[in-house]
Design a protein around this motif. Structure first.
Motif, mmCIF file in Angstrom:
data_model
loop_
_atom_site.group_PDB
_atom_site.id
_atom_site.type_symbol
_atom_site.label_atom_id
_atom_site.label_comp_id
_atom_site.label_asym_id
_atom_site.label_seq_id
_atom_site.Cartn_x
_atom_site.Cartn_y
_atom_site.Cartn_z
ATOM 1 N N LEU A 40 33.641 -11.825 4.609
ATOM 2 C CA LEU A 40 33.636 -12.153 3.185
ATOM 3 C C LEU A 40 35.026 -12.639 2.784
ATOM 4 O O LEU A 40 35.950 -11.852 2.655
ATOM 5 N N LYS A 41 35.167 -13.933 2.591
ATOM 6 C CA LYS A 41 36.489 -14.519 2.373
ATOM 7 C C LYS A 41 36.804 -14.757 0.900
ATOM 8 O O LYS A 41 37.882 -14.420 0.426
ATOM 9 N N ARG A 42 35.895 -15.358 0.168
ATOM 10 C CA ARG A 42 36.213 -15.781 -1.199
ATOM 11 C C ARG A 42 35.764 -14.766 -2.241
ATOM 12 O O ARG A 42 36.487 -14.475 -3.179
ATOM 13 N N VAL A 43 34.547 -14.264 -2.084
ATOM 14 C CA VAL A 43 34.000 -13.339 -3.071
ATOM 15 C C VAL A 43 33.519 -12.093 -2.353
ATOM 16 O O VAL A 43 32.787 -12.182 -1.370
ATOM 17 N N GLY A 44 33.939 -10.946 -2.826
ATOM 18 C CA GLY A 44 33.478 -9.701 -2.232
ATOM 19 C C GLY A 44 34.026 -8.515 -3.002
ATOM 20 O O GLY A 44 35.214 -8.435 -3.267
ATOM 21 N N HIS A 45 33.169 -7.620 -3.362
ATOM 22 C CA HIS A 45 33.593 -6.372 -3.996
ATOM 23 C C HIS A 45 32.571 -5.286 -3.680
ATOM 24 O O HIS A 45 32.869 -4.312 -2.997
ATOM 25 N N SER A 46 31.340 -5.481 -4.174
ATOM 26 C CA SER A 46 30.293 -4.487 -3.958
ATOM 27 C C SER A 46 30.022 -4.261 -2.486
ATOM 28 O O SER A 46 29.585 -3.172 -2.086
ATOM 29 N N GLU A 47 30.301 -5.292 -1.653
ATOM 30 C CA GLU A 47 29.962 -5.206 -0.236
ATOM 31 C C GLU A 47 30.699 -4.070 0.474
ATOM 32 O O GLU A 47 30.146 -3.431 1.374
ATOM 33 N N PHE A 48 31.945 -3.822 0.089
ATOM 34 C CA PHE A 48 32.676 -2.696 0.685
ATOM 35 C C PHE A 48 31.991 -1.379 0.352
ATOM 36 O O PHE A 48 31.832 -0.502 1.211
ATOM 37 N N PHE A 49 31.567 -1.235 -0.890
ATOM 38 C CA PHE A 49 30.911 0.005 -1.302
ATOM 39 C C PHE A 49 29.511 0.121 -0.697
ATOM 40 O O PHE A 49 29.015 1.236 -0.477
ATOM 41 N N MET A 50 28.869 -1.030 -0.428
ATOM 42 C CA MET A 50 27.602 -0.994 0.300
ATOM 43 C C MET A 50 27.813 -0.382 1.678
ATOM 44 O O MET A 50 27.060 0.498 2.116
ATOM 45 N N ASP A 51 28.851 -0.836 2.362
ATOM 46 C CA ASP A 51 29.131 -0.323 3.700
ATOM 47 C C ASP A 51 29.523 1.155 3.657
ATOM 48 O O ASP A 51 29.318 1.886 4.638
ATOM 49 N N GLY A 52 30.093 1.585 2.540
ATOM 50 C CA GLY A 52 30.526 2.978 2.410
ATOM 51 C C GLY A 52 29.482 3.904 1.823
ATOM 52 O O GLY A 52 29.746 5.104 1.663
ATOM 53 N N LEU A 53 28.290 3.369 1.517
ATOM 54 C CA LEU A 53 27.251 4.189 0.901
ATOM 55 C C LEU A 53 26.864 5.335 1.841
ATOM 56 O O LEU A 53 26.533 5.126 3.008
ATOM 57 N N GLY A 54 26.942 6.559 1.319
ATOM 58 C CA GLY A 54 26.646 7.734 2.121
ATOM 59 C C GLY A 54 27.808 8.210 2.963
ATOM 60 O O GLY A 54 27.721 9.265 3.601
ATOM 61 N N GLN A 55 28.907 7.459 2.979
ATOM 62 C CA GLN A 55 30.095 7.858 3.737
ATOM 63 C C GLN A 55 31.274 8.191 2.840
ATOM 64 O O GLN A 55 32.148 8.971 3.232
ATOM 65 N N LEU A 56 31.311 7.591 1.658
ATOM 66 C CA LEU A 56 32.431 7.785 0.746
ATOM 67 C C LEU A 56 31.944 8.474 -0.537
ATOM 68 O O LEU A 56 30.953 8.035 -1.134
ATOM 69 N N LEU A 57 32.650 9.525 -0.954
ATOM 70 C CA LEU A 57 32.378 10.171 -2.244
ATOM 71 C C LEU A 57 33.315 9.540 -3.262
ATOM 72 O O LEU A 57 34.537 9.593 -3.113
ATOM 73 N N ILE A 58 32.729 8.950 -4.312
ATOM 74 C CA ILE A 58 33.473 8.088 -5.225
ATOM 75 C C ILE A 58 33.296 8.568 -6.651
ATOM 76 O O ILE A 58 32.209 8.982 -7.057
ATOM 77 N N ALA A 59 34.370 8.490 -7.436
ATOM 78 C CA ALA A 59 34.309 8.828 -8.857
ATOM 79 C C ALA A 59 35.065 7.787 -9.655
ATOM 80 O O ALA A 59 35.939 7.079 -9.138
ATOM 81 N N SER A 60 34.741 7.697 -10.938
ATOM 82 C CA SER A 60 35.437 6.825 -11.884
ATOM 83 C C SER A 60 35.841 7.660 -13.087
ATOM 84 O O SER A 60 35.042 8.455 -13.583
ATOM 85 N N CYS A 61 37.091 7.485 -13.544
ATOM 86 C CA CYS A 61 37.621 8.311 -14.632
ATOM 87 C C CYS A 61 38.138 7.459 -15.783
ATOM 88 O O CYS A 61 38.774 6.420 -15.566
#
Length: 489
Positions: free
Chosen positions: A423-444
């Motif tokens: 993913l060269k030009r556009v990419g954001h959600s894709e990292f979190f897709m790959d981390g689904l079930g592996q990363l515990l994430i919060a927003s504050c």
């Protein structure tokens, strides 16, 4: 479907034909349901079920599509990921994808995706959740015992599939058959003696594997239970020394491309509040300009390598426990306190990523993912402003699946997931897709950073804007890599 009206026919022949067709449809429906039920029963029988008083290891039944559950995440508003290419080429891709998915399931321990139902009343005591052993090591099975009424002879048997079973310190008078084999039998006229022997039963995994499992069957008369044994290679901790202040805890990371004015504004704003913190810059500009200063590492990449490749490079050079990701056109404010991120992450060690807000925009989202069938793949939908629940003890923080491009990441956890350099030009959600079930994430709320005024983009806009063909290829990429048949961003 809309209803149709047909004229009433008085002809007796047509009336009988209609009744016959209705009965035929009912018969076919019953047959289909029976076939589905037979598939379920075959699956249960194959998993070792042999009576109502036995444990049952349930696996996911292969039921036809007419019995499928809710498939809401495969809505018509998203995109099908299957590439539009010739059937000949597609056939080869689908075959390779299926084989890669099969190997992925093996690596992830898909054979552990089973659960055990305890019988309502059993005289057998055992570790219902199983226990963990090291490969090629002997371990005592904890908690084995028999609790029953008086018998002339008490006889129990145990069996394993890939490992062997033994009783430690067996004496000449002990009635133990099958020492060092996959089937072990213990018998005695004394219940106390049987339980003493059971307390010394060991399991030895005969195959070296760092992540696999076995199942032990434990039988007494008409009672049988099954419990899992997890075979795991022990891991060595990898720890970061947090030091004494935020400078030894956090590294600031950014990726830049043709935006040196914005980058210099960002650096100046960081230095106003954090004069000594390490800054790492990944730069894939065509004609790199020098970026110098105290505690700044400027890594020059091959030109136009892309957004995620730059993130990978930057994260690979971090030596601190955490990193703070910022875009190169952000700007630190008086209220931008890295310490606030760290305080929350230290208070909740399970957290891997903590997001803030950019100029008041607290962007976050969740995913709905349905694994789907093994032939076509799953379905993934991004839900904007979706969250799972409040982070305990932090009323302004919510557990989510993805956050804005301003977050504190736990270095080792993010490295395990990584950023896909495709993913060269556009990419954001894709990292979190790959981390689904592996990363515990919060927003504050309240963890804020500013955004610089947008300037004319010129050449930057040409390289930054994703072409239609690139957008299609990105969706096709998810077809193979993420085993998806449908995705909605």
């Amino acid at each position: 479907m809309t209803e149709r009206s047909y004229p009433i026919m008085n002809c007796r022949r047509h009336h009988l034909l209609t009744v016959f067709l209705i009965l035929l449809c009912i018969a076919l429906s019953v047959c289909l349901l029976q076939l589905g039920a037979m598939d379920i029963m075959k699956t249960i029988m194959a998993s070792g079920y042999s009576g109502t008083s036995h444990h049952v290891i349930f696996v996911k039944p292969k039921i036809g599509a007419f019995l499928s559950t809710n498939r809401s995440s495969c809505s018509s508003e998203g995109m099908l990921t299957k590439p539009k290419i010739s059937e000949e080429l597609l056939k080869g891709i689908v075959q390779r994808r299926a084989e890669e998915y099969r190997q992925h399931q093996i690596r992830m321990g898909a054979n552990l995706d089973k659960f055990i139902i305890a019988p309502a009343n059993s005289p057998l005591q055992y570790p219902i959740t199983g226990f963990t052993v090291s490969p090629l090591k002997k371990s005592v099975i904890p908690g084995l015992a028999l609790q029953t009424q008086k018998r002339e002879v008490y006889k129990v048997s145990l069996s394993a599939k890939t490992g062997v079973l033994s009783v430690d310190s067996v004496t000449a008078g002990d009635q133990v058959d099958g020492q060092g084999q996959s089937n072990l039998t213990i018998s005695s006229s004394s219940l106390t003696h049987v339980n003493d022997l059971l307390s010394r039963v060991t399991y030895y995994s005969t195959i070296y594997h760092i992540k696999t499992s076995d199942f032990v069957h434990f039988i007494f008369e008409d009672h049988e239970v099954v419990f899992p044994i997890l075979i795991r290679r022990q891991t060595v901790p990898s720890l970061y020394d947090p030091g004494t202040d935020v400078n030894s805890q956090v590294t600031v990371l950014t990726k830049t491309f043709l935006r040196y004015k914005e980058l210099n504004v960002l650096i100046q704003s960081i230095r106003m509040y954090y004069p000594d913190i390490m800054i790492i810059i990944a730069d894939d500009s065509m004609k790199p300009e020098p970026v110098t200063g105290k505690n700044i590492e400027h890594y020059i990449m091959p030109p136009t390598r892309g957004w995620f490749a730059g993130r990978n490079l930057a994260v690979s050079q971090v030596t601190t426990k955490y990193f703070l990701w910022v875009d190169d056109d952000f700007q630190f404010l008086k209220g931008t306190r890295i310490e606030s991120f760290v305080e929350i992450m230290e208070a909740v060690p399970e957290l891997d990523i903590l997001g803030g807000d950019v100029s008041g925009n607290q962007y976050y989202f969740t995913f709905e993912y349905e694994e789907g069938d093994e032939e076509e793949g799953g379905c993934l939908t991004r839900i904007k402003k979706g969250f799972h629940q409040q982070l305990p003890n932090f009323p302004n923080c919510f557990l989510v699946d993805g956050v804005v491009n301003y977050f504190l990441g736990r270095t080792d956890a993010v490295r395990r997931v990584g950023f896909d350099p495709y993913l060269k030009r556009v990419g954001h959600s894709e990292f979190f897709m790959d981390g689904l079930g592996q990363l515990l994430i919060a927003s504050c709320k309240g963890l804020s950073i500013g955004h610089q005024r947008h300037r004319p983009r010129g050449k930057y806009a040409y390289f930054r804007t994703q072409k239609k063909s690139e957008g299609r290829n990105k969706v096709y990429h998810h077809f193979f890599k993420n085993y998806l048949k449908h995705v909605k961003f």
